[in-house]
Design an enzyme around this catalytic site. Structure first.
Site, PDB file in Angstrom:
ATOM      1  N   GLU A  39       0.803  -1.242   0.000  1.00 14.96           N
ATOM      2  CA  GLU A  39       0.000   0.000   0.000  1.00 14.96           C
ATOM      3  C   GLU A  39       0.831   1.285   0.000  1.00 14.96           C
ATOM      4  OE1 GLU A  39      -3.337  -0.031   2.769  1.00 14.96           O
ATOM      5  OE2 GLU A  39      -3.543  -2.197   2.599  1.00 14.96           O
ATOM      6  N   ASP A  92     -11.469  -4.212   2.936  1.00 19.24           N
ATOM      7  CA  ASP A  92     -11.470  -3.755   4.324  1.00 19.24           C
ATOM      8  C   ASP A  92     -12.784  -3.090   4.700  1.00 19.24           C
ATOM      9  OD1 ASP A  92      -8.848  -4.529   4.880  1.00 19.24           O
ATOM     10  OD2 ASP A  92      -8.033  -2.678   4.029  1.00 19.24           O
ATOM     11  N   HIS A 108      -0.735  -0.667  17.101  1.00 14.00           N
ATOM     12  CA  HIS A 108      -0.844   0.760  17.417  1.00 14.00           C
ATOM     13  C   HIS A 108       0.164   1.162  18.474  1.00 14.00           C
ATOM     14  CE1 HIS A 108      -4.532  -0.427  15.457  1.00 14.00           C
ATOM     15  NE2 HIS A 108      -4.564   0.793  14.990  1.00 14.00           N
TER      16      HIS A 108
HETATM   17  N1  GLN Z   1      -5.469  -2.482   4.654  1.00 16.37           N
HETATM   18  C1  GLN Z   1      -5.374  -1.377   5.557  1.00 16.37           C
HETATM   19  C2  GLN Z   1      -3.963  -1.273   6.090  1.00 16.37           C
HETATM   20  O1  GLN Z   1      -3.329  -2.282   6.189  1.00 16.37           O
HETATM   21  C3  GLN Z   1      -6.330  -1.533   6.715  1.00 16.37           C
HETATM   22  C4  GLN Z   1      -6.264  -0.368   7.653  1.00 16.37           C
HETATM   23  C5  GLN Z   1      -7.339  -0.341   8.721  1.00 16.37           C
HETATM   24  O2  GLN Z   1      -7.993  -1.290   8.992  1.00 16.37           O
HETATM   25  N2  GLN Z   1      -7.523   0.775   9.355  1.00 16.37           N
HETATM   26  O3  GLN Z   1      -3.498  -0.215   6.419  1.00 16.37           O
END
Ligand code: GLN
Ligand code: ZN
Length: 763
Positions: free
Chosen positions: A482, A597, A693
């Site tokens: 990504e 997602d 996180h």
């Molecule tokens: N595919 C997204 C990522 O990996 C999912 C992010 C999320 O769920 N907030 O960043």
């Protein structure tokens, strides 16, 4: 008419607090420097509101991380594992907020959850049996005094005891009822302190009141407030509610000696009717939440004035207020250079909403004002031009389009044969670290310092390294990383027609994380394939399956500022069709696993359980199915969800009919597993094995232990191994170590369980 703001954004109009805090985390600035930034931001917010003519200006709404966590610290409800850390007060607070790993110890963060039906996340306080609820902190008092010193008498804002006690998690035998006495006492003491400092009003936020309430809930509320109200002395109490109406407790509250009650006229479907039916006592002031604190469209004055004038005609003393805290909208349109004026005039962010409050207050007294005419021009009906092709396509959707064939069990078999993955297949949620380098490349593209071709080369190089990295780690299902995305919603919005984007319109999501929701302006359609080239390139580099990575329609809707002129359901359906096109294109280009997602699925779930299905799930879940119902049986559909309670909507999640779902679980102690088991969940699952996180690196033992707990509750053949969310906010070193540990833990589990499964280790 007087004006009131429930709460103000706090990260700074250019995210100054975020940057300062992150610097502090990196040990690049001192606590004093961080506090100076915070102080400047608070003062700027108060001054801005005063200049705009706001009467009731909040204080105490500032936070270094989260207001609920602040409240827990204020009342000394700090779990022992943080209390015992030999850290400064501020560092202990940050340890509870996002974990601590260093020479002083190793502790996980407190859980984090969605704040009602918003995309803000609060830290869930954990109350241990030996906790003593008492006034121990002074932050809120200091901030009131700080405003006073700059010549502004503010209205301190505190999360009320009813909401606080209901949001907390109880770690031992005790529960809400056990703390009523102590909590009331502690809040009463706080009020006495405010009286000494010279506060006139204190605002108690009680959004929990907009839920369905039982008789016991009501008794709990009255028990708490009878004591608090008895101790209020010279201070006036504003009971502030928001995010809905308080139909279950309205008459009770009206009979109690609150000085002001804040009601939400935007989301509170029954608020106006309640006032009409039960009246509003003459000894109280009604703080009428008429300026939407959650969306960015201009207030339609003519409509709002009807509401205010109706209250006035009943002889009710009224203050014009926001509907909730302005925390949920960006700061100001002033930073937006690219939006055309014709578009901009339809929006109001926090600063502009202050002007709306002031103008509405004036117009309520003198409806002939020129501001009314100016406002009316915006609503002349010329804004929206429908897209015929979209309406046509929506009309042609058939019932069968909502159901994938064949049914799950048959697909699962075919997919196991197709992919031949080992037990405990390992994967990640999609994003890899968005390093400075990645952000810089995107910025260079934006400012024209590099060409599109150069940017593409850069991203392809990142993808190639990412694939190689994952192969070296030994992950089973890979992702492309990504790198091309700034944000999982904005990125898709940019490639869809019907959207507008902002440059600096950040909204706090949690702690130092902000998001920039795009704005749905018109009908939605996909202009061209969005992710196909990146995913296909990634897949061309490896024999392992690479997951295509998309954001689902409900999440795109929930993380955008939606239109207010058509229903949410209609907007979601348009989005679903656009993403469906992308799914089919990915499949046609050799992508065999596609993750869609739905991180924010739960966000707009009505707060009253009685409304869940008919007002939301009945269209949101089918919208998701519409996205993937067209793929072949072998194509594996994954979905991912984070930061919310799922336990109560598990049947709905199963009805999304995905093949695999990954979700956040590590911060909530895997409670969800029991619920999956109880509901006979069919979808394969990847409960996150560690918390992304937080910067701390989980050990192999810790992950193995988490997996061990999972196999006790989930069919071993259905279990996936993955972090609890995307890795974009993490550093590269942490990610490498964490994923090495994750792969090693999965290997341990395979060794242990291979022989127990009669499929020779094959799933
Ligand atoms: N595919 C997204 C990522 O990996 C999912 C992010 C999320 O769920 N907030 O960043
Ligand atoms: Zn997530």
């Amino acid at each position: 008419m007087l004006t009131s703001v429930i709460g103000f954004p706090r990260v700074g109009s250019l995210r100054e607090l975020k940057f300062a805090t992150e610097k502090y985390f990196r040990h690049e600035c001192t606590e004093i420097e961080l506090r100076q930034v915070a102080h400047k931001l608070r003062r700027a917010a108060w001054q801005r509101q005063r200049e705009a003519g706001i009467t009731f200006i909040p204080s105490g709404d500032f936070s270094f991380y989260d207001g609920i966590l602040d409240t827990a610290f204020l009342f000394d409800l700090i779990p022992a594992r943080y209390r015992e850390l030999d850290l400064s007060e501020l560092d202990r607070y940050f340890a509870a907020a996002h974990g601590y790993q260093g020479e002083k110890g190793d502790v996980k963060a407190l859980p984090m959850k969605k704040w009602f039906n918003t995309n803000y996340h609060y830290i869930v306080p954990e109350i241990e049996d030996n906790a003593h609820f008492h006034l121990a902190g002074h932050k809120i008092l200091t901030e009131f005094a700080e405003a006073q010193a700059s010549g502004i008498l503010t209205k301190p804002v505190i999360c009320g005891p009813f909401t606080f006690l209901h949001l907390a998690r109880y770690m031992g035998r005790k529960g809400v009822a056990d703390y009523i006495e102590e909590a009331a006492q502690a809040y009463a003491e706080l009020l006495q302190n405010f009286a000494k400092l010279g506060a006139e009003w204190v605002q108690f936020d009680e959004p929990f009141l907009v839920h369905d309430l039982s008789a016991a809930d009501i008794a709990c509320f009255t028990a708490l407030y009878e004591k608090i109200l008895a101790a209020k002395g010279s201070v006036k109490i504003l009971l502030q509610t928001y995010f809905g109406d308080i139909r279950d407790i309205y008459p009770t509250i009206m009979a109690m000696p609150f000085d002001g009650v804040g009601l939400d006229f935007v989301e509170g479907k029954q608020t106006a009717a309640l006032v009409e039916q039960y009246g509003f006592p003459a000894d109280k002031i009604l703080f009428a939440g008429v300026v939407n604190g959650k969306n960015i469209w201009r207030n339609h004055y003519a409509k709002t004035l009807k509401v205010l004038q109706n209250l006035q005609s009943h002889g009710i003393t009224t203050v014009v207020s926001t509907s909730c805290s302005l925390l949920h909208v960006p700061y100001t349109l002033a930073h937006e250079q690219k939006l055309p004026a014709e578009v901009k005039k339809h929006f109001a962010f926090a600063y502009e909403k202050l002007t709306e409050l002031r103008e509405l207050g004036d117009l309520a007294e003198n409806p002939a004002g020129e501001a009314l005419a100016r406002n009316e021009e915006i609503f002349d009906g010329s804004r929206y031009v429908p897209d015929q092709a979209v309406s046509e396509r929506v009309k042609q959707i058939r019932d069968e389009d909502f159901t994938r064939q064949p049914a799950f069990a048959a697909r699962e078999k075919r997919q196991h044969a197709e992919f031949r993955l080992p037990l405990f297949p390992t994967t990640t949620i999609g994003s890899f670290p968005q390093t400075q380098e990645v952000k810089a490349a995107r910025k260079k593209l934006r400012t024209g310092q590099i060409s599109a071709a150069q940017y593409e080369t850069f991203i392809r190089d990142k993808i190639q390294r990412c694939i190689q990295f994952q192969e070296e780690l030994g992950l089973d299902v890979l992702v492309h990383g990504e790198y091309e995305r700034n944000d999982m919603v904005e990125y898709f919005g940019e490639h869809l027609s019907g959207y507008y984007f902002t440059e600096k319109a950040w909204v706090q999501s949690y702690g130092t994380r902000c998001v920039k929701p795009p704005i749905i302006w018109g009908d939605i359609s996909r202009k061209h394939p969005i992710t196909v080239a990146w995913s296909a390139y990634a897949q061309s580099l490896t024999d392992k399956p690479v997951k295509g990575m998309l954001t689902g329609p409900v999440t795109i809707l929930n993380w955008s500022f939606p239109r207010e002129d058509i229903s949410l359901e209609a907007q979601t359906r348009q989005l679903a069709l656009a993403i469906r096109d992308e799914v089919l294109d990915l499949e046609a280009n050799g992508i065999r696993i596609i993750q869609i997602d739905e991180a924010a699925l739960r966000e707009k779930l009505p707060l009253r359980q009685s409304d869940w299905y008919k007002e939301y799930l009945d269209w949101a879940i089918p919208a998701f199915r519409l996205v993937h119902s067209g793929v072949k049986p072998e194509t594996q559909i994954h979905t991912h969800m984070c930061y919310s309670e799922f336990t109560d909507i598990i049947p709905a999640i199963d009805a999304m009919d995905a093949d695999v779902i990954t979700f956040e679980a590590s911060r909530s102690d895997l409670q969800i597993l029991d619920a999956l088991q109880a509901n006979h969940f069919r979808t394969e699952v990847g409960p996150g094995v560690y918390d992304i996180h937080s910067p701390r690196v989980p050990s192999v033992e810790e992950i193995t232990e988490a997996l061990q707990k999972m196999v006790e509750k989930v069919d071993t053949r259905k279990l996936w191994v993955n972090p609890d969310c995307g890795l974009k906010t993490r550093g590269e070193t942490e990610v490498e170590q964490s994923l090495q540990h994750l792969v090693a833990a999965a290997a341990n589990m395979r060794k242990k369980y291979q022989n127990k499964i009669d499929t020779q280790g094959q799933r």
